[in-house]
Design a protein around this motif. Structure first.
Motif, mmCIF file in Angstrom:
data_model
loop_
_atom_site.group_PDB
_atom_site.id
_atom_site.type_symbol
_atom_site.label_atom_id
_atom_site.label_comp_id
_atom_site.label_asym_id
_atom_site.label_seq_id
_atom_site.Cartn_x
_atom_site.Cartn_y
_atom_site.Cartn_z
ATOM 1 N N LEU A 169 0.821 -1.205 0.000
ATOM 2 C CA LEU A 169 0.000 0.000 0.000
ATOM 3 C C LEU A 169 0.856 1.257 0.000
ATOM 4 O O LEU A 169 0.417 2.307 -0.450
ATOM 5 C CB LEU A 169 -0.928 0.008 1.214
ATOM 6 N N LYS A 170 2.072 1.163 0.518
ATOM 7 C CA LYS A 170 2.952 2.326 0.569
ATOM 8 C C LYS A 170 3.768 2.492 -0.698
ATOM 9 O O LYS A 170 4.164 3.605 -1.046
ATOM 10 C CB LYS A 170 3.905 2.203 1.774
ATOM 11 N N ASN A 171 4.028 1.382 -1.385
ATOM 12 C CA ASN A 171 4.959 1.418 -2.518
ATOM 13 C C ASN A 171 4.303 1.294 -3.878
ATOM 14 O O ASN A 171 4.985 1.364 -4.896
ATOM 15 C CB ASN A 171 6.003 0.304 -2.365
ATOM 16 N N ALA A 172 3.001 1.085 -3.912
ATOM 17 C CA ALA A 172 2.315 0.919 -5.197
ATOM 18 C C ALA A 172 0.931 1.540 -5.125
ATOM 19 O O ALA A 172 0.357 1.704 -4.046
ATOM 20 C CB ALA A 172 2.208 -0.561 -5.569
ATOM 21 N N PHE A 173 0.414 1.920 -6.286
ATOM 22 C CA PHE A 173 -0.924 2.504 -6.374
ATOM 23 C C PHE A 173 -1.943 1.403 -6.644
ATOM 24 O O PHE A 173 -1.694 0.495 -7.448
ATOM 25 C CB PHE A 173 -0.981 3.534 -7.507
ATOM 26 N N LEU A 174 -3.090 1.490 -5.984
ATOM 27 C CA LEU A 174 -4.176 0.561 -6.248
ATOM 28 C C LEU A 174 -5.026 1.139 -7.383
ATOM 29 O O LEU A 174 -5.852 2.018 -7.169
ATOM 30 C CB LEU A 174 -5.032 0.354 -4.999
ATOM 31 N N PHE A 175 -4.783 0.662 -8.588
ATOM 32 C CA PHE A 175 -5.508 1.155 -9.756
ATOM 33 C C PHE A 175 -6.804 0.363 -9.942
ATOM 34 O O PHE A 175 -6.909 -0.795 -9.535
ATOM 35 C CB PHE A 175 -4.650 1.036 -11.018
ATOM 36 N N ARG A 176 -7.762 0.999 -10.573
ATOM 37 C CA ARG A 176 -9.041 0.352 -10.850
ATOM 38 C C ARG A 176 -9.443 0.676 -12.283
ATOM 39 O O ARG A 176 -9.334 1.818 -12.724
ATOM 40 C CB ARG A 176 -10.117 0.844 -9.875
ATOM 41 N N GLN A 177 -9.874 -0.319 -13.014
ATOM 42 C CA GLN A 177 -10.377 -0.094 -14.368
ATOM 43 C C GLN A 177 -11.836 -0.540 -14.407
ATOM 44 O O GLN A 177 -12.153 -1.678 -14.054
ATOM 45 C CB GLN A 177 -9.548 -0.870 -15.398
ATOM 46 N N PRO A 178 -12.738 0.366 -14.806
ATOM 47 C CA PRO A 178 -14.168 0.041 -14.760
ATOM 48 C C PRO A 178 -14.537 -1.103 -15.700
ATOM 49 O O PRO A 178 -13.970 -1.271 -16.784
ATOM 50 C CB PRO A 178 -14.838 1.348 -15.219
ATOM 51 N N ILE A 179 -15.511 -1.886 -15.270
ATOM 52 C CA ILE A 179 -16.109 -2.954 -16.087
ATOM 53 C C ILE A 179 -17.604 -2.671 -16.168
ATOM 54 O O ILE A 179 -18.277 -2.561 -15.141
ATOM 55 C CB ILE A 179 -15.843 -4.340 -15.473
ATOM 56 N N LEU A 180 -18.115 -2.530 -17.387
ATOM 57 C CA LEU A 180 -19.510 -2.164 -17.607
ATOM 58 C C LEU A 180 -20.297 -3.345 -18.156
ATOM 59 O O LEU A 180 -19.727 -4.239 -18.798
ATOM 60 C CB LEU A 180 -19.612 -0.992 -18.594
ATOM 61 N N ASN A 181 -21.627 -3.331 -17.923
ATOM 62 C CA ASN A 181 -22.475 -4.382 -18.486
ATOM 63 C C ASN A 181 -23.082 -3.921 -19.818
ATOM 64 O O ASN A 181 -22.740 -2.856 -20.336
ATOM 65 C CB ASN A 181 -23.563 -4.790 -17.484
ATOM 66 N N ARG A 182 -24.002 -4.704 -20.361
ATOM 67 C CA ARG A 182 -24.584 -4.393 -21.674
ATOM 68 C C ARG A 182 -25.426 -3.121 -21.643
ATOM 69 O O ARG A 182 -25.637 -2.480 -22.671
ATOM 70 C CB ARG A 182 -25.429 -5.565 -22.171
ATOM 71 N N GLN A 183 -25.923 -2.751 -20.461
ATOM 72 C CA GLN A 183 -26.689 -1.507 -20.320
ATOM 73 C C GLN A 183 -25.783 -0.308 -20.057
ATOM 74 O O GLN A 183 -26.256 0.788 -19.795
ATOM 75 C CB GLN A 183 -27.704 -1.645 -19.167
ATOM 76 N N GLN A 184 -24.472 -0.550 -20.115
ATOM 77 C CA GLN A 184 -23.460 0.482 -19.870
ATOM 78 C C GLN A 184 -23.529 1.035 -18.454
ATOM 79 O O GLN A 184 -23.270 2.205 -18.193
ATOM 80 C CB GLN A 184 -23.567 1.608 -20.910
ATOM 81 N N GLU A 185 -23.903 0.142 -17.541
ATOM 82 C CA GLU A 185 -23.886 0.458 -16.126
ATOM 83 C C GLU A 185 -22.655 -0.187 -15.495
ATOM 84 O O GLU A 185 -22.138 -1.182 -15.993
ATOM 85 C CB GLU A 185 -25.144 -0.072 -15.437
ATOM 86 N N LEU A 186 -22.194 0.405 -14.401
ATOM 87 C CA LEU A 186 -21.003 -0.109 -13.727
ATOM 88 C C LEU A 186 -21.291 -1.471 -13.113
ATOM 89 O O LEU A 186 -22.215 -1.628 -12.315
ATOM 90 C CB LEU A 186 -20.573 0.877 -12.643
ATOM 91 N N ALA A 187 -20.514 -2.480 -13.497
ATOM 92 C CA ALA A 187 -20.683 -3.838 -12.970
ATOM 93 C C ALA A 187 -19.558 -4.219 -12.015
ATOM 94 O O ALA A 187 -19.740 -5.081 -11.153
ATOM 95 C CB ALA A 187 -20.747 -4.844 -14.116
ATOM 96 N N GLY A 188 -18.405 -3.596 -12.164
ATOM 97 C CA GLY A 188 -17.283 -3.944 -11.306
ATOM 98 C C GLY A 188 -16.033 -3.179 -11.687
ATOM 99 O O GLY A 188 -16.052 -2.300 -12.550
#
Length: 416
Positions: free
Chosen positions: A7-26
């Motif tokens: 947690l101190k030496n690296a960034f926790l990145f997140r890349q969005p995953i969308l469903n077929r309705q273009q809503e956030l799924a994960g």
């Protein structure tokens, strides 16, 4: 690298995953470091899972799933069972064909309710064949396959009870093509790549919202704001609904609010400006719900993280910047939502000089933090390291990771 050091030496990145309705799924979660790496560091899977637990990501992500890469070494450890089966998708990072121990462990995890994903799928081979009956998600990198290969890969899996995820989607056109082939999940930031055209005409509803944002941001009498709302009956009903649902500062109201003036007063100018600005980013005909719209999620997260990052470094006359941080984060996503250059948007919305300087030039403390969060959203570790060093206070990788967790928890109904 120990879990705490991660947690101190690296960034926790997140890349969005969308469903077929273009809503956030994960979200796909990963560690990023500015150090040159050709492969994930040893123990990265264990460290990532530890970070998920330490930062309280299960409650922070709400209804969204976390996709976490699991290597063969960590796959065998009991610690993996501390992850919530309903909140994660375990992505199997296998170099080659799975051995008997790996297959046995996969069967056991599947029986415990975990969803397994197989990344980098390139067809039926020794690696994929024994895993197909166990995995719930198959990831196909759209950049690693041409149109014909992509069609064949998706077609060969369409009749199986497996969810297809298109990885590396870079445009809405690419997403639509993948959707036509039967893909159900789409990973990438294509939703934030809208075409920006100077002189584009705004819709009547967008123009009305901008007028209201403008009025609320100025020191005008409540009667003027009330009159502007009266010309927008749908917005008025929406405001009354929100105020009656949320109450006053989170407490229940003794009597329903039916007066527009009372609703504006209870809501407060700052909160009203935030709500109206989020409505500008919402998809047409939908409420401003960040848990559904990925663009709203980025904007609201950016606004809240800007507040969290700016407060420790403020002193004396700069305290007012804290009140401008959230709106700066939201406005930074307006060009994508409206398809207009930021300069043209700011011709129609009155903002303070510090906000304008941050949005147009990345100037000042607000601008530095905005640039940092833009790099963070784009998985740019070197950029994050460079910009962290320019901020007042003692900020490090863990500061940014913790701010992300706090902001996500706030966004999903927490109190932080």
């Amino acid at each position: 690298m120990t879990d705490h050091q991660s947690l101190k030496n690296a960034f926790l990145f997140r890349q969005p995953i969308l469903n077929r309705q273009q809503e956030l799924a994960g979200y796909q979660l990963s560690f990023g470091s500015s150090a040159a790496m050709t492969a994930p560091p040893a123990g990265a899977a264990a460290a990532l899972c530890a970070a998920y637990s330490e930062l309280g990501m299960q409650s922070a992500l709400g209804h969204s799933c976390a996709f976490i890469g699991i290597d063969t070494e960590f796959l065998q450890q009991e610690a993996i069972e501390l992850l919530p089966p309903a909140g994660v998708v375990l992505e199997l990072l296998l170099d080659g064909a799975a051995d008997r121990a790996t297959l046995t462990r996969c069967q056991s995890l599947r029986a415990r309710g975990y969803t397994l994903a197989l990344p980098d799928y390139r067809g039926i081979d020794d690696r994929s064949r024994p895993l197909l009956p166990m995995v719930g998600v198959i990831k196909i990198d759209v950049d690693a396959a041409d149109a014909s290969q992509l069609r064949d890969l998706a077609g060969s899996l369409r009749k199986l009870p497996i969810t297809l995820l298109a990885q590396g989607v870079g445009s809405s056109e690419q997403m639509e093509h993948c959707r036509s082939l039967g893909f159900e999940l789409f990973q990438g930031r294509y939703f934030a790549q809208a075409e920006i055209v100077s002189g584009r005409r705004l819709s009547a509803s967008q123009a009305a919202l901008i007028q209201l944002v403008n009025l609320v941001g100025r020191d005008v009498e409540t009667a003027l704001i009330e009159d502007a709302f009266k010309h927008e009956p749908a917005l008025t009903l929406n405001l009354l609904r929100v105020v009656n649902t949320v109450g006053c500062r989170g407490s229940r109201l003794a009597q329903p609010v039916t007066s527009l003036r009372h609703a504006i007063t209870l809501f407060g100018r700052r909160q009203l400006q935030r709500w109206l600005s989020l409505l500008l980013l919402a998809p047409p005909g939908q409420a401003a719900d960040p848990s559904r719209s990925p663009l709203l999620q980025v904007a609201a997260l950016r606004g809240r993280m800007m507040e969290l990052l700016i407060e420790p470094g403020l002193q004396g006359n700069h305290r007012h910047l804290s009140e401008l941080a959230f709106i700066t984060g939201i406005l930074s996503m307006m060009p994508v939502a409206l398809g207009l250059p930021i300069e043209e948007i700011l011709e129609q919305i009155a903002v303070e000089r510090d906000v304008r300087n941050a949005l147009c030039e990345h100037g000042g403390l607000l601008g530095n933090i905005l640039a940092l969060l833009e790099s963070f959203d784009n998985d740019d570790a070197p950029g994050c390291d460079r910009l962290l060093s320019t901020l007042p206070g003692h900020f490090d990788h863990q500061t940014l990771n913790t701010c992300l967790s706090i902001a996500l928890r706030w966004l999903n109904g927490g109190s932080e």
